[in-house]
Design a protein around this motif. Structure first.
Motif, PDB file in Angstrom:
ATOM      1  N   LEU A  34     -12.409  13.942   6.119  1.00  0.00           N
ATOM      2  CA  LEU A  34     -12.672  14.486   5.044  1.00  0.00           C
ATOM      3  C   LEU A  34     -11.837  13.797   3.912  1.00  0.00           C
ATOM      4  O   LEU A  34     -10.717  13.433   4.142  1.00  0.00           O
ATOM      5  CB  LEU A  34     -12.045  15.995   4.808  1.00  0.00           C
ATOM      6  N   ASN A  35     -12.519  13.292   2.911  1.00  0.00           N
ATOM      7  CA  ASN A  35     -12.102  12.305   2.100  1.00  0.00           C
ATOM      8  C   ASN A  35     -12.001  12.671   0.707  1.00  0.00           C
ATOM      9  O   ASN A  35     -13.147  12.414  -0.262  1.00  0.00           O
ATOM     10  CB  ASN A  35     -12.635  10.913   2.198  1.00  0.00           C
ATOM     11  N   GLY A  36     -11.173  13.430  -0.056  1.00  0.00           N
ATOM     12  CA  GLY A  36     -11.070  13.652  -1.579  1.00  0.00           C
ATOM     13  C   GLY A  36     -11.882  14.889  -1.687  1.00  0.00           C
ATOM     14  O   GLY A  36     -12.734  14.856  -2.837  1.00  0.00           O
ATOM     15  N   ILE A  37     -11.763  15.971  -1.043  1.00  0.00           N
ATOM     16  CA  ILE A  37     -12.747  17.341  -1.418  1.00  0.00           C
ATOM     17  C   ILE A  37     -11.951  18.032  -2.583  1.00  0.00           C
ATOM     18  O   ILE A  37     -10.870  18.438  -2.391  1.00  0.00           O
ATOM     19  CB  ILE A  37     -12.605  18.068  -0.209  1.00  0.00           C
ATOM     20  N   ASP A  38     -12.710  18.292  -3.596  1.00  0.00           N
ATOM     21  CA  ASP A  38     -12.348  19.202  -4.754  1.00  0.00           C
ATOM     22  C   ASP A  38     -13.236  20.303  -4.581  1.00  0.00           C
ATOM     23  O   ASP A  38     -14.732  19.983  -4.530  1.00  0.00           O
ATOM     24  CB  ASP A  38     -12.443  18.250  -6.004  1.00  0.00           C
ATOM     25  N   LEU A  39     -12.878  21.464  -4.744  1.00  0.00           N
ATOM     26  CA  LEU A  39     -13.705  22.684  -4.594  1.00  0.00           C
ATOM     27  C   LEU A  39     -12.936  23.812  -5.316  1.00  0.00           C
ATOM     28  O   LEU A  39     -11.879  23.938  -5.276  1.00  0.00           O
ATOM     29  CB  LEU A  39     -14.034  23.011  -3.312  1.00  0.00           C
ATOM     30  N   ASP A  40     -13.804  24.530  -6.076  1.00  0.00           N
ATOM     31  CA  ASP A  40     -13.160  25.815  -6.904  1.00  0.00           C
ATOM     32  C   ASP A  40     -14.202  27.112  -6.276  1.00  0.00           C
ATOM     33  O   ASP A  40     -15.435  26.875  -6.628  1.00  0.00           O
ATOM     34  CB  ASP A  40     -12.989  25.778  -8.245  1.00  0.00           C
ATOM     35  N   ILE A  41     -13.780  28.196  -6.229  1.00  0.00           N
ATOM     36  CA  ILE A  41     -14.416  29.528  -5.978  1.00  0.00           C
ATOM     37  C   ILE A  41     -13.706  30.700  -6.860  1.00  0.00           C
ATOM     38  O   ILE A  41     -12.629  30.822  -6.245  1.00  0.00           O
ATOM     39  CB  ILE A  41     -14.728  29.905  -4.689  1.00  0.00           C
ATOM     40  N   ARG A  42     -14.593  31.345  -7.531  1.00  0.00           N
ATOM     41  CA  ARG A  42     -13.848  32.320  -7.947  1.00  0.00           C
ATOM     42  C   ARG A  42     -14.311  33.649  -7.875  1.00  0.00           C
ATOM     43  O   ARG A  42     -15.258  33.808  -6.940  1.00  0.00           O
ATOM     44  CB  ARG A  42     -14.363  32.125  -9.677  1.00  0.00           C
ATOM     45  N   ALA A  43     -13.529  34.828  -8.109  1.00  0.00           N
ATOM     46  CA  ALA A  43     -13.830  36.052  -7.570  1.00  0.00           C
ATOM     47  C   ALA A  43     -15.307  36.335  -7.593  1.00  0.00           C
ATOM     48  O   ALA A  43     -15.779  36.429  -8.703  1.00  0.00           O
ATOM     49  CB  ALA A  43     -12.910  37.105  -8.154  1.00  0.00           C
ATOM     50  N   GLY A  44     -16.042  36.924  -6.591  1.00  0.00           N
ATOM     51  CA  GLY A  44     -17.331  37.349  -6.800  1.00  0.00           C
ATOM     52  C   GLY A  44     -18.355  36.342  -6.673  1.00  0.00           C
ATOM     53  O   GLY A  44     -19.578  36.850  -6.458  1.00  0.00           O
ATOM     54  N   GLU A  45     -17.922  35.180  -6.594  1.00  0.00           N
ATOM     55  CA  GLU A  45     -18.898  33.928  -6.637  1.00  0.00           C
ATOM     56  C   GLU A  45     -19.276  33.696  -5.115  1.00  0.00           C
ATOM     57  O   GLU A  45     -18.476  33.653  -4.245  1.00  0.00           O
ATOM     58  CB  GLU A  45     -18.180  32.808  -7.257  1.00  0.00           C
ATOM     59  N   THR A  46     -20.546  33.424  -5.112  1.00  0.00           N
ATOM     60  CA  THR A  46     -21.143  32.595  -3.890  1.00  0.00           C
ATOM     61  C   THR A  46     -21.107  31.307  -3.860  1.00  0.00           C
ATOM     62  O   THR A  46     -22.156  30.902  -4.709  1.00  0.00           O
ATOM     63  CB  THR A  46     -22.270  33.382  -3.262  1.00  0.00           C
ATOM     64  N   HIS A  47     -20.313  30.420  -3.059  1.00  0.00           N
ATOM     65  CA  HIS A  47     -20.556  29.038  -2.987  1.00  0.00           C
ATOM     66  C   HIS A  47     -20.941  28.582  -1.732  1.00  0.00           C
ATOM     67  O   HIS A  47     -20.364  28.701  -0.631  1.00  0.00           O
ATOM     68  CB  HIS A  47     -19.182  28.454  -3.421  1.00  0.00           C
ATOM     69  N   CYS A  48     -22.134  27.890  -1.955  1.00  0.00           N
ATOM     70  CA  CYS A  48     -22.675  27.356  -0.462  1.00  0.00           C
ATOM     71  C   CYS A  48     -22.273  25.871  -0.245  1.00  0.00           C
ATOM     72  O   CYS A  48     -22.372  25.044  -1.163  1.00  0.00           O
ATOM     73  CB  CYS A  48     -24.165  27.676  -0.558  1.00  0.00           C
ATOM     74  N   LEU A  49     -21.770  25.610   0.938  1.00  0.00           N
ATOM     75  CA  LEU A  49     -21.463  24.224   1.224  1.00  0.00           C
ATOM     76  C   LEU A  49     -22.636  23.816   2.291  1.00  0.00           C
ATOM     77  O   LEU A  49     -22.713  24.601   3.272  1.00  0.00           O
ATOM     78  CB  LEU A  49     -20.098  24.283   2.120  1.00  0.00           C
ATOM     79  N   VAL A  50     -23.421  22.624   1.959  1.00  0.00           N
ATOM     80  CA  VAL A  50     -24.530  22.339   2.746  1.00  0.00           C
ATOM     81  C   VAL A  50     -24.427  20.842   3.217  1.00  0.00           C
ATOM     82  O   VAL A  50     -23.449  20.174   2.695  1.00  0.00           O
ATOM     83  CB  VAL A  50     -25.735  22.564   1.804  1.00  0.00           C
ATOM     84  N   GLY A  51     -25.092  20.546   4.123  1.00  0.00           N
ATOM     85  CA  GLY A  51     -25.216  19.263   4.585  1.00  0.00           C
ATOM     86  C   GLY A  51     -25.473  18.938   6.068  1.00  0.00           C
ATOM     87  O   GLY A  51     -25.560  19.995   6.946  1.00  0.00           O
ATOM     88  N   GLU A  52     -25.603  17.803   6.631  1.00  0.00           N
ATOM     89  CA  GLU A  52     -25.769  17.602   8.010  1.00  0.00           C
ATOM     90  C   GLU A  52     -24.560  17.783   8.888  1.00  0.00           C
ATOM     91  O   GLU A  52     -23.631  17.750   8.679  1.00  0.00           O
ATOM     92  CB  GLU A  52     -26.479  16.157   8.020  1.00  0.00           C
TER      93      GLU A  52
END
Length: 561
Positions: A34-52
């Motif tokens: 992993l190289n420089g991952i930035d991510l934010d998730i807030r209460a009640g939010e659905t955040h999908c992480l996709v990729g091969e």
């Protein structure tokens, strides 16, 4: 298509990842995972992480959970903040307290995650015993309550059951109950619906959404299924080679993707529009199944009356060069039919004619010369390929057993490697040295090595990400066209069935409820059960290849650039 339009700007931030770098332990100069991952998730939010596969999705989730494999991977930089608590510097005791209370995880394969020798009720109670001071009676009451909340039937019976006694959907509900029993603020779901049929998948997705809305949980959902993403996501991050290459609200990502890699993922998703049916290569059927029956359990003279009827009165034919798809929910009898045809199990009734011979009643010795006429590709090539054998030995075993010289078998194996787009020198390697998609290509090559008349593919692409899945489907299509092989394709993914099948047979509780041309069955279903399957398919209203909802005009050239 209805997109999520919820605004989370005023909700408190549950997860904050900044500059996360994960690399190989003890190898600081190696390329980071992993190289420089930035991510934010807030209460009640659905955040999908996709990729091969291999993009870094699951490594990201394991880093958040503090579960990176010791001695293999380590955090080499950045921060992971869960509501003010820094994960990267936490002690083992602190992480143990944090898990389940603030963060929890649903794994992809519940049979692997659940203890096979403990009752499922005890496993949920174990979470409560480790993290609360509840009495035994209170813990059991809380356990039964959470089991009811995830809509398990007859919770008193299931509480006493072992994992193997439950269906796949029920086991996944147990995993959800374990993850949510302490009301965590962040829930991570790593491919929780990949191996489930469409109706069970829909139920699980609805259940997660219902529990999330009830408790205001932030959800990090990892998947390669863009149909699922279209149904549940508020925001999406696309990963490639350990980096997030694109991040956007779901509407923007699906209608106006910026990156070529994102467009590639979207255009690889098959849709429910069936391909034109192909003519048979010959008028003579390769496979003719008549009134196939399989009854499990019951003994002796009462076997047919007292057992479970997994398949009843199943009849169909397949001509050379044609593909028949069998679809249905888990437990509908799809794989039972396939296993009866290839004689991994012995049918209790009916006939199975392969290349003009009824093989349903042949002894194992009588069956041996007919084995070369039919071959099977299983769902998991890592389990079906011998891990101690080189690829060369796996590809040569069958032909040598049927009289081919070793030199000729090796030359044919090398040709097959080229056919499945793998280098000849890879014959010396072992299965663990290949990716999942490459292993499935090897499994296909092994099946084709026997020059069969019939190829059975049992969920052969269900565990693959969309781009690799598209490659394997193209490969099967190419192999079939070259050799005129008839194919029986078992799948729970209706979009895949639409792309590869000429005919579709729908099974429910061991019976055929609908059978016809793929275009007729998938676009004009007559049976209510078939209609329910189609309506449950995630993303069915979306034309991913043209970045639009069905019924809306396609984008003009360059509009998505």
């Amino acid at each position: 298509m209805q997109f999520s339009s919820r605004d989370f700007s005023n909700a408190h931030r549950v997860l904050k990842i900044r500059g996360l770098k994960v690399g190989l332990t003890g190898r600081p100069n190696a390329a980071p995972v992993l190289n420089g991952i930035d991510l934010d998730i807030r209460a009640g939010e659905t955040h999908c992480l996709v990729g091969e596969s291999g993009s870094g999705k699951s490594v990201t989730s394991l880093a958040v959970m503090g579960l990176l494999p010791k001695g293999a991977l380590e955090v080499q930089g950045g921060e992971i903040d869960v509501e003010g608590f820094e994960i990267t510097t936490a002690t083992h005791a602190q992480m143990r307290e944090l898990r389940a209370r603030r963060i929890s995880m649903i794994f992809q394969e519940p049979m692997t995650a659940l203890n096979p020798v403990l009752r499922v009720g005890e496993q949920i109670e174990e979470v409560l015993n480790m993290h609360t001071d509840l009495s035994q009676a209170e813990a059991k009451k809380r356990t039964l309550d959470i089991m009811e909340q995830v809509h398990l039937p007859d919770v008193a019976r299931i509480y006493q059951s072992y994992p193997h006694q439950l269906s796949g959907g029920q086991r996944q509900r147990i995993m959800i109950a374990m993850a949510l029993v302490l009301d965590p603020h962040l829930l991570i779901a790593d491919e929780p619906t990949t191996a489930l049929d469409v109706t069970t998948q829909l139920q699980i997705l609805k259940l997660i959404a219902e529990m999330q809305e009830r408790k205001g949980t932030a959800l990090l959902f990892i998947t390669h299924d863009m149909g699922v993403v279209a149904e549940i996501a508020d925001t999406v991050s696309v990963m490639q080679n350990g980096r997030i290459v694109e991040k956007a609200p779901i509407r923007d990502l699906l209608t106006n993707p910026k990156e070529e890699y994102t467009k590639k993922l979207l255009t690889a998703v098959p849709n429910l529009a069936p391909r034109p049916a192909r003519p048979a290569a010959s008028a003579k059927d390769v496979l003719d199944v008549q009134d196939l029956e399989m009854v499990y359990g019951g003994g002796g003279l009462l076997k047919r009356q007292g057992g479970v009827k997994a398949a009843q009165e199943v009849s169909f034919t397949i001509a050379p060069g044609r593909t028949l798809g069998i679809v249905g929910e888990s437990g509908s009898g799809k794989s039972t039919v396939a296993r009866c045809i290839i004689r991994l199990i012995d049918p209790t009734g009916g006939k199975v004619n392969v290349a003009g011979t009824d093989i349903s009643t042949l002894s194992r010795r009588q069956l041996r010369p007919h084995r070369k006429h039919l071959q099977i590709v299983f769902q998991d090539p890592y389990r079906s390929l011998n891990p101690r054998w080189t690829v060369a030995r796996s590809l040569c075993e069958g032909p040598i057993n049927f009289g081919t010289s070793k030199a000729e078998a090796m030359e044919h194996a090398a040709e097959l490697m080229e056919l499945v787009d793998l280098p000849r020198d890879a014959l010396k390697r072992y299965p663990h040295q290949f990716s999942g998609g490459q292993r499935q290509r090897i499994a296909i090559a092994r099946a084709v090595a026997m020059k069969p008349d019939l190829l059975i593919a049992d969920e052969a692409v269900s565990a693959l990400d969309v781009s690799v899945q598209a490659q394997v489907l193209d490969l099967l299509d190419d192999v079939q066209e070259r050799f005129g092989i008839a194919m029986l394709f078992i799948t729970h993914d209706l979009r895949v069935a639409a792309q590869i099948c000429d005919e579709v047979l729908v099974m429910q509780k061991g019976r055929v409820v609908e059978h016809g041309a793929a275009g007729d069955v998938l676009q004009n279903p007559h049976d209510p059960y078939t209609r329910n399957l189609i309506e449950a398919a995630p993303g069915r209203e979306w034309d991913f290849a043209n970045f639009r909802a069905l019924g809306t005009p396609p984008l003009t050239e360059g509009a998505s650039a």
